[in-house]
Design a protein around this motif. Structure first.
Motif, PDB file in Angstrom:
ATOM      1  N   LEU A   1       2.994   5.714 -10.483  1.00 41.47           N
ATOM      2  CA  LEU A   1       3.131   4.264 -10.421  1.00 41.47           C
ATOM      3  C   LEU A   1       2.867   3.761  -9.008  1.00 41.47           C
ATOM      4  N   ASP A   2       2.371   2.545  -8.929  1.00 37.61           N
ATOM      5  CA  ASP A   2       2.202   1.910  -7.625  1.00 37.61           C
ATOM      6  C   ASP A   2       2.597   0.434  -7.747  1.00 37.61           C
ATOM      7  N   PHE A   3       2.165  -0.385  -6.792  1.00 42.78           N
ATOM      8  CA  PHE A   3       2.533  -1.793  -6.784  1.00 42.78           C
ATOM      9  C   PHE A   3       2.001  -2.491  -8.028  1.00 42.78           C
ATOM     10  N   GLY A   4       2.811  -3.365  -8.619  1.00 41.50           N
ATOM     11  CA  GLY A   4       2.375  -4.134  -9.780  1.00 41.50           C
ATOM     12  C   GLY A   4       3.387  -5.207 -10.116  1.00 41.50           C
ATOM     13  N   PHE A   5       3.050  -6.086 -11.059  1.00 41.87           N
ATOM     14  CA  PHE A   5       3.858  -7.275 -11.320  1.00 41.87           C
ATOM     15  C   PHE A   5       4.793  -7.145 -12.514  1.00 41.87           C
TER      16      PHE A   5
ATOM     17  N   GLU B   1       0.811  -1.220   0.000  1.00 40.03           N
ATOM     18  CA  GLU B   1       0.000   0.000   0.000  1.00 40.03           C
ATOM     19  C   GLU B   1       0.844   1.268   0.000  1.00 40.03           C
ATOM     20  N   GLU B   2       2.050   1.196   0.576  1.00 43.66           N
ATOM     21  CA  GLU B   2       2.890   2.390   0.700  1.00 43.66           C
ATOM     22  C   GLU B   2       3.548   2.811  -0.618  1.00 43.66           C
ATOM     23  N   ILE B   3       3.526   1.943  -1.637  1.00 37.17           N
ATOM     24  CA  ILE B   3       4.195   2.273  -2.898  1.00 37.17           C
ATOM     25  C   ILE B   3       3.339   3.243  -3.701  1.00 37.17           C
ATOM     26  N   TYR B   4       3.820   4.472  -3.784  1.00 37.00           N
ATOM     27  CA  TYR B   4       3.160   5.532  -4.560  1.00 37.00           C
ATOM     28  C   TYR B   4       4.267   6.418  -5.110  1.00 37.00           C
ATOM     29  N   LEU B   5       4.477   6.353  -6.418  1.00 41.34           N
ATOM     30  CA  LEU B   5       5.612   7.034  -7.043  1.00 41.34           C
ATOM     31  C   LEU B   5       5.113   8.107  -8.008  1.00 41.34           C
ATOM     32  N   PRO B   6       5.141   9.379  -7.599  1.00 43.17           N
ATOM     33  CA  PRO B   6       4.726  10.465  -8.493  1.00 43.17           C
ATOM     34  C   PRO B   6       5.615  10.522  -9.734  1.00 43.17           C
ATOM     35  N   PRO B   7       5.097  11.031 -10.842  1.00 43.58           N
ATOM     36  CA  PRO B   7       5.884  11.068 -12.085  1.00 43.58           C
ATOM     37  C   PRO B   7       7.067  12.013 -12.007  1.00 43.58           C
TER      38      PRO B   7
END
Length: 453
Positions: free
Chosen positions: A433-437, A313-319
């Motif tokens: 971007l956030d969590f993904g595979f 949940e903590e993964i939040y990456l602004p552009p």
């Protein structure tokens, strides 16, 4: 344009090699360029290479430069040469395990002629002007094809073989392959070997909880993505129950546990093999994985538990920005996160860390792990560091490891202590971007092994 018409040997290298095979990654704003601090576009490539210390601690310790200007002696002290010299692949990985991957990544090796041309240019002092390298080398268009050697079947153990399977061009191929071991008694695993064809992002061998019923067809490729690149929901729905057993992002793994420690496989173990291959070339190639699990002669004193700490949940990456994420897992969190019965936690007074390695994707710059002790007057001690998302170091802790790489001092975690994970990312895209595979999404996971007492 004829080779003779180029301005210099270096101009040939730039246009015919760097521009065609390297600048898709080594360009300003790309994470590969950030990690390696190497940009190979024509405006900066020469200055980025010549007499520059590589951004790799092992190469620095060995006294290498990216490219030196001392002629032949610089050839054998060149990190660029080490990274492209595909015919020397076996020695590259065995002698320099922390140099990272051979280049170009996700594509076929440079031709033997291209490699020799660059070697000739370095041997002649690596000038930016003038024709010094023999252009006839470039007539040799053969490429080194690394020989893939299957593992021998263990005398006392089991072999798991996946593939060969096709890896389509300009795509990522990731799937799961389920099978039942059908063992009628507990098994204890003393040694793990993995051998896979090149081009892999990772291979993980998952298990499932004991007595867990799962409606999955045996021995079928279940792809993470549908043909339209959307997620396969039937695969995603099961992943929450998977338990990491062993795996690696390196092409080869061979590790034996300390004398009194082994992994445990319960009766009727089920496995899910998870290969993930990247193919950035225009050609289809093959993926293949062998896994050997060697049995212990008797039940060990300590069972190695699986360490898997996920940050989601903590993964939040602004552009177009750099983001640092931290999360702390205290003593009880580590036990609960890794499936130990909370009711039994009061009987556990120590966690012994055996192994740690990180898992993240291409936007990662650094991944650090610190131990939090119960003394507020001391700073958290760093126990793990990684700045190479594709080939994270696998650190081993404590005595008794039969392993050719460095083993670090034992790590013990007591109640009121824990681990702090810290990772930095640079999102060079125009999208959040956030969590993904996919490798273009992001992850932040700490894997490893531990035992309790």
């Amino acid at each position: 344009m004829l080779l003779e018409d180029y301005e210099s040997s270096y101009h040939i290298i730039q246009v015919e090699i760097f521009d065609k095979y390297c600048t898709s990654c080594h360009v300003a704003g790309n994470t590969y360029a950030e990690e390696s601090r190497l940009i190979l576009t024509s405006d900066t490539s020469y200055a980025s290479l010549i007499n520059v210390i590589p951004n790799n601690e092992a190469a620095q310790s060995d006294g290498l430069l990216l490219v030196g200007t001392d002629g032949l002696q610089s050839l054998y002290a060149s990190f660029l040469w080490e990274k492209i010299n595909a015919p020397n692949q076996e020695n590259f990985y065995s002698d320099h395990p922390y140099y990272g991957a051979l280049m170009p990544l996700g594509s076929p090796a440079l031709t033997n002629g291209q490699i020799d041309f660059i070697g000739d240019w370095i041997s002649e002092g690596a000038p930016g002007t003038g024709h010094v390298a023999d252009i006839s080398f470039l007539d040799n268009i053969e490429r080194y094809d690394a020989e893939f050697t299957p593992l021998e079947v263990p005398e006392n153990g089991i072999q798991i073989h996946l593939g060969p399977f096709e890896v389509a061009p300009q795509k990522e191929t990731e799937f799961f392959y389920y099978f039942e071991l059908n063992n009628d008694s507990e098994l204890f695993i003393k040694r793990v070997e993995i051998e896979m064809r090149s081009g892999s992002h990772h291979f993980i061998l998952y298990t499932y909880p004991e007595n867990f019923w799962i409606a999955v067809e045996d021995s079928v490729e279940r792809h993470l993505r549908n043909p339209d690149e959307s997620y396969n929901e039937s695969v995603l729905s099961i992943m929450a129950y998977q338990i990491f057993f062993t795996g690696t992002q390196w092409r080869q793994l061979d590790v034996t546990f300390p004398e009194n420690v082994a992994l445990r496989l319960p009766v009727n173990t089920t496995f899910d093999q998870n290969p993930h291959y990247l193919n950035y070339s225009d050609d289809t190639y093959l993926g293949e994985v062998y896994t050997n699990l060697h049995f212990a002669e008797s039940e060990p004193e300590h069972i190695a538990e699986i360490l898997q700490l996920n940050v989601i949940e903590e993964i939040y990456l602004p552009p177009n920005d750099t983001t640092t994420i931290e999360k702390t897992f205290m003593f009880e969190d580590i036990l609960i996160e890794n499936g130990l019965d909370p009711l039994s936690i009061t009987t556990i007074d120590k966690i012994n860390i055996l192994q740690l390695f990180s898992h993240a994707h291409e936007k990662m710059l650094e991944f650090e792990v610190f131990i939090i002790d119960n003394d507020p007057s001391t700073e958290d001690e760093q126990i793990y560091y990684n700045n190479d998302w594709e080939h994270p170091p696998i650190n081993y802790y404590g005595e008794g490891w039969d392993y050719e790489h460095p083993v670090y001092p034992a790590i013990e975690i007591f109640p009121e202590e824990g681990l702090r994970l810290k990772a930095s990312y640079y999102n060079w895209t125009d999208e959040t971007l956030d969590f993904g595979f996919l490798s273009t999404d992001e992850m932040m996971i700490l894997f490893g092994y531990f035992y309790t007492q």
